[in-house]
Design a protein around this motif. Structure first.
Motif, PDB file in Angstrom:
ATOM      1  N   LYS A  25       1.191  -1.328  -0.288  1.00  0.00           N
ATOM      2  CA  LYS A  25      -0.198  -0.117   0.351  1.00  0.00           C
ATOM      3  C   LYS A  25       0.774   1.248   0.064  1.00  0.00           C
ATOM      4  O   LYS A  25       0.495   2.151  -0.749  1.00  0.00           O
ATOM      5  CB  LYS A  25      -1.227  -0.216   1.748  1.00  0.00           C
ATOM      6  CG  LYS A  25      -1.730  -0.904   1.408  1.00  0.00           C
ATOM      7  CD  LYS A  25      -2.863  -0.919   2.337  1.00  0.00           C
ATOM      8  CE  LYS A  25      -2.130  -1.013   3.810  1.00  0.00           C
ATOM      9  NZ  LYS A  25      -2.593  -0.353   4.539  1.00  0.00           N
ATOM     10  N   PHE A  26       1.763   1.027   0.548  1.00  0.00           N
ATOM     11  CA  PHE A  26       2.965   2.691   0.771  1.00  0.00           C
ATOM     12  C   PHE A  26       3.860   2.563  -0.251  1.00  0.00           C
ATOM     13  O   PHE A  26       3.891   2.487  -1.256  1.00  0.00           O
ATOM     14  CB  PHE A  26       4.262   2.341   2.190  1.00  0.00           C
ATOM     15  CG  PHE A  26       4.611   3.897   2.135  1.00  0.00           C
ATOM     16  CD1 PHE A  26       4.054   3.663   3.426  1.00  0.00           C
ATOM     17  CD2 PHE A  26       5.287   4.151   1.830  1.00  0.00           C
ATOM     18  CE1 PHE A  26       4.712   5.509   3.871  1.00  0.00           C
ATOM     19  CE2 PHE A  26       6.354   5.259   2.348  1.00  0.00           C
ATOM     20  CZ  PHE A  26       6.007   5.481   2.949  1.00  0.00           C
ATOM     21  N   GLY A  27       3.466   4.535  -0.343  1.00  0.00           N
ATOM     22  CA  GLY A  27       3.508   4.691  -1.909  1.00  0.00           C
ATOM     23  C   GLY A  27       2.479   5.043  -2.831  1.00  0.00           C
ATOM     24  O   GLY A  27       2.952   5.677  -3.648  1.00  0.00           O
ATOM     25  N   HIS A 201       3.939  12.445   9.340  1.00  0.00           N
ATOM     26  CA  HIS A 201       5.120  12.452   9.882  1.00  0.00           C
ATOM     27  C   HIS A 201       5.920  13.479   8.589  1.00  0.00           C
ATOM     28  O   HIS A 201       6.052  13.658   7.859  1.00  0.00           O
ATOM     29  CB  HIS A 201       5.549  10.924   8.440  1.00  0.00           C
ATOM     30  CG  HIS A 201       4.974   9.826   9.068  1.00  0.00           C
ATOM     31  ND1 HIS A 201       5.710   8.498   8.759  1.00  0.00           N
ATOM     32  CD2 HIS A 201       4.498   9.477  10.089  1.00  0.00           C
ATOM     33  CE1 HIS A 201       5.040   7.585   9.179  1.00  0.00           C
ATOM     34  NE2 HIS A 201       3.927   8.163  10.229  1.00  0.00           N
ATOM     35  N   LYS A 202       6.618  14.114  10.061  1.00  0.00           N
ATOM     36  CA  LYS A 202       7.755  15.081   9.373  1.00  0.00           C
ATOM     37  C   LYS A 202       8.292  15.020   9.748  1.00  0.00           C
ATOM     38  O   LYS A 202       9.782  16.436  10.011  1.00  0.00           O
ATOM     39  CB  LYS A 202       6.867  16.574  10.523  1.00  0.00           C
ATOM     40  CG  LYS A 202       5.432  16.465  10.502  1.00  0.00           C
ATOM     41  CD  LYS A 202       5.176  17.071   8.284  1.00  0.00           C
ATOM     42  CE  LYS A 202       3.866  17.594   8.537  1.00  0.00           C
ATOM     43  NZ  LYS A 202       3.429  17.700   6.764  1.00  0.00           N
ATOM     44  N   VAL A 207      14.417   8.488   7.073  1.00  0.00           N
ATOM     45  CA  VAL A 207      14.489   7.672   6.107  1.00  0.00           C
ATOM     46  C   VAL A 207      13.359   6.579   5.567  1.00  0.00           C
ATOM     47  O   VAL A 207      12.950   5.833   6.485  1.00  0.00           O
ATOM     48  CB  VAL A 207      15.704   7.238   5.706  1.00  0.00           C
ATOM     49  CG1 VAL A 207      15.392   6.270   4.060  1.00  0.00           C
ATOM     50  CG2 VAL A 207      16.658   7.435   5.593  1.00  0.00           C
ATOM     51  N   TYR A 208      12.154   6.707   5.139  1.00  0.00           N
ATOM     52  CA  TYR A 208      11.322   6.251   4.516  1.00  0.00           C
ATOM     53  C   TYR A 208      11.432   5.320   2.444  1.00  0.00           C
ATOM     54  O   TYR A 208      12.234   5.134   2.509  1.00  0.00           O
ATOM     55  CB  TYR A 208      10.608   7.042   3.897  1.00  0.00           C
ATOM     56  CG  TYR A 208       9.180   8.030   4.705  1.00  0.00           C
ATOM     57  CD1 TYR A 208       8.733   7.630   5.241  1.00  0.00           C
ATOM     58  CD2 TYR A 208      10.147   9.118   4.346  1.00  0.00           C
ATOM     59  CE1 TYR A 208       7.876   7.880   6.379  1.00  0.00           C
ATOM     60  CE2 TYR A 208       9.681   9.941   5.719  1.00  0.00           C
ATOM     61  CZ  TYR A 208       8.506   9.540   6.752  1.00  0.00           C
ATOM     62  OH  TYR A 208       8.386  10.155   7.810  1.00  0.00           O
ATOM     63  N   MET A 215      11.703  -2.501  -7.310  1.00  0.00           N
ATOM     64  CA  MET A 215      12.915  -1.668  -6.803  1.00  0.00           C
ATOM     65  C   MET A 215      12.478  -1.720  -5.171  1.00  0.00           C
ATOM     66  O   MET A 215      11.117  -1.681  -5.082  1.00  0.00           O
ATOM     67  CB  MET A 215      12.993  -0.528  -7.297  1.00  0.00           C
ATOM     68  CG  MET A 215      13.626  -0.657  -8.730  1.00  0.00           C
ATOM     69  SD  MET A 215      13.618   0.797 -10.430  1.00  0.00           S
ATOM     70  CE  MET A 215      12.059   0.903  -9.966  1.00  0.00           C
ATOM     71  N   GLU A 216      13.565  -1.662  -4.549  1.00  0.00           N
ATOM     72  CA  GLU A 216      12.913  -0.361  -3.902  1.00  0.00           C
ATOM     73  C   GLU A 216      13.209   0.949  -3.965  1.00  0.00           C
ATOM     74  O   GLU A 216      14.277   1.285  -3.091  1.00  0.00           O
ATOM     75  CB  GLU A 216      13.433  -1.460  -2.106  1.00  0.00           C
ATOM     76  CG  GLU A 216      12.841  -0.830  -1.227  1.00  0.00           C
ATOM     77  CD  GLU A 216      12.052  -1.264  -0.486  1.00  0.00           C
ATOM     78  OE1 GLU A 216      10.685  -0.853   0.559  1.00  0.00           O
ATOM     79  OE2 GLU A 216      11.180  -1.959  -1.135  1.00  0.00           O
ATOM     80  N   VAL A 217      12.386   2.119  -2.923  1.00  0.00           N
ATOM     81  CA  VAL A 217      13.075   3.207  -3.193  1.00  0.00           C
ATOM     82  C   VAL A 217      13.201   4.168  -1.847  1.00  0.00           C
ATOM     83  O   VAL A 217      12.132   3.834  -1.218  1.00  0.00           O
ATOM     84  CB  VAL A 217      11.626   4.136  -4.187  1.00  0.00           C
ATOM     85  CG1 VAL A 217      12.178   5.259  -4.328  1.00  0.00           C
ATOM     86  CG2 VAL A 217      11.872   3.812  -4.818  1.00  0.00           C
ATOM     87  N   HIS A 218      14.060   4.502  -1.841  1.00  0.00           N
ATOM     88  CA  HIS A 218      14.143   5.706  -0.493  1.00  0.00           C
ATOM     89  C   HIS A 218      14.521   6.685  -0.420  1.00  0.00           C
ATOM     90  O   HIS A 218      14.747   6.986  -1.715  1.00  0.00           O
ATOM     91  CB  HIS A 218      15.920   4.791   0.300  1.00  0.00           C
ATOM     92  CG  HIS A 218      15.832   2.918   0.472  1.00  0.00           C
ATOM     93  ND1 HIS A 218      14.994   2.304   2.491  1.00  0.00           N
ATOM     94  CD2 HIS A 218      15.741   2.494  -0.416  1.00  0.00           C
ATOM     95  CE1 HIS A 218      15.074   1.394   1.955  1.00  0.00           C
ATOM     96  NE2 HIS A 218      15.614   0.918   0.215  1.00  0.00           N
ATOM     97  N   PHE A 219      13.530   7.636  -0.012  1.00  0.00           N
ATOM     98  CA  PHE A 219      13.694   8.917   0.143  1.00  0.00           C
ATOM     99  C   PHE A 219      13.588  10.041   1.960  1.00  0.00           C
ATOM    100  O   PHE A 219      13.136   8.640   2.595  1.00  0.00           O
ATOM    101  CB  PHE A 219      12.649   9.406  -0.072  1.00  0.00           C
ATOM    102  CG  PHE A 219      11.629   9.210   0.216  1.00  0.00           C
ATOM    103  CD1 PHE A 219      10.780   9.685   0.432  1.00  0.00           C
ATOM    104  CD2 PHE A 219      10.351   7.431  -0.376  1.00  0.00           C
ATOM    105  CE1 PHE A 219       9.538   9.575   1.297  1.00  0.00           C
ATOM    106  CE2 PHE A 219       9.448   7.555  -0.012  1.00  0.00           C
ATOM    107  CZ  PHE A 219       9.079   9.250   1.037  1.00  0.00           C
TER     108      PHE A 219
END
Length: 239
Positions: A25-27, A201-202, A207-208, A215-219
Motif C-alpha cells: 500500500k505504501f507509495g 510524518h514530519k 528515511v522512508y 525496486m525498493e525506493v528510499h527517500f
C-alpha cells in the motif's frame, strides 16, 4: 417502535484483478489519475474472459473500476476518520472521505483505458494508466466513463480542494535515476512529487522506503523537498 433488524449482506464476485508496480500500500497515490504515467493491467478471472462482455468498451477513453480495499478490511467501523491530507489530526465523517476504513471496503477509481488486447491464454486484458491500486487488487466491476454525465467541471471539492495542488520538489541523483528503467522514471517521479508519506510524518531525518516496479525506493523529505537516497533491486542496494 424500535426496529431490530440484522444487517443485510450480499455477495460480490471478483471478476478480475489488476497488476501494477505497487507490491504494497505504501507509495500508492491517494487518488486515481494523479500520476497518469502509472501503468496497470487488468486480467479477468477465467469465468469472465469472454470477449463479448467487453464489446464496445474500446470506444471509451476512460473507465470506472469498482474494487476492494483488500488490505484494509476491518471488522468494526468508525463514523469518523482522520484524512491523511489534513495531517491525520482532523476528524471527518467517513462518508465525506475516501478512506479505506469503511463499512464496506469498496474503492472507486477512474482510469485511462489505453488498449484492450486479446491474449491467447488470459483472454481480454485491459491496459490502463493512472490507477491507484495495489498489485493483485480484486475488482468487482468495470463501467465506461461517460463525460457528459460523469464530468462536473463546476463541482465543489470540499476540504480536498485545499491540497489538490500540493507537490514536492524532487531531487533524484543521476546515478540513482539511471538505475530505474527509462519507461518507469516519469511514473516514479510523479509518485514522489505527490508525497508518499502519511501527512502527519514530519521528521526530516527519517528515511522512508516503498516498493515500486521490482525496486525498493528510499527517500527523505527536508524543507519541502524529497531527496531520493537509495534504490534497491533484487535484495541488493544499488548506489
Amino acid at each position: 417502535m424500535k426496529e431490530n433488524r440484522k444487517t443485510e449482506t450480499c455477495e460480490m464476485k471478483v471478476i478480475a484483478r489488476i497488476h501494477t508496480d505497487f507490491p504494497e500500500k505504501f507509495g500508492i497515490p491517494r487518488q486515481s489519475g494523479l500520476v497518469r504515467e502509472l501503468e496497470g493491467k487488468i486480467v479477468f478471472e477465467p469465468e469472465y474472459r469472454n470477449p463479448q462482455a467487453l464489446k464496445g468498451l474500446e470506444e471509451f477513453s476512460h473507465i470506472w473500476i469498482l474494487w476492494e480495499f483488500s488490505q484494509s478490511i476491518c471488522t468494526n467501523w468508525s463514523p469518523t476518520v482522520r484524512p491523511p491530507r489534513l495531517g491525520g489530526n482532523v476528524r471527518k465523517g467517513v462518508f465525506a472521505t475516501r478512506s479505506p476504513f469503511r463499512p464496506n471496503p469498496i474503492g472507486l477509481s477512474s482510469v485511462c483505458l489505453e488498449k484492450i488486447v486479446i491474449d491467447a491464454e488470459l483472454g481480454p486484458v485491459l491496459y490502463v494508466r493512472g490507477a491507484d491500486l495495489m498489485d493483485g487488487t480484486p475488482i468487482f466491476d468495470i463501467k465506461p466513463y461517460v463525460p457528459h454525465s460523469d464530468c462536473h467541471p463546476d463541482a465543489d471539492g470540499g476540504f480536498s480542494d485545499r491540497h489538490k495542488d500540493d507537490r514536492l520538489c524532487v531531487k533524484f541523483p543521476e546515478h540513482l535515476e539511471a538505475l530505474v528503467p527509462e519507461e518507469k522514471r516519469e511514473a516514479l517521479r510523479g509518485v514522489l512529487e505527490n508525497d508518499p508519506r502519511p501527512a502527519y510524518h514530519k521528521n526530516p531525518e527519517r528515511v522512508y522506503g516503498f516498493g515500486f516496479a521490482g525496486m525498493e525506493v528510499h527517500f527523505q523529505v527536508k524543507d519541502g523537498c524529497l531527496i531520493v537516497c537509495g534504490i534497491e533491486a533484487q535484495d541488493k542496494r544499488l548506489m
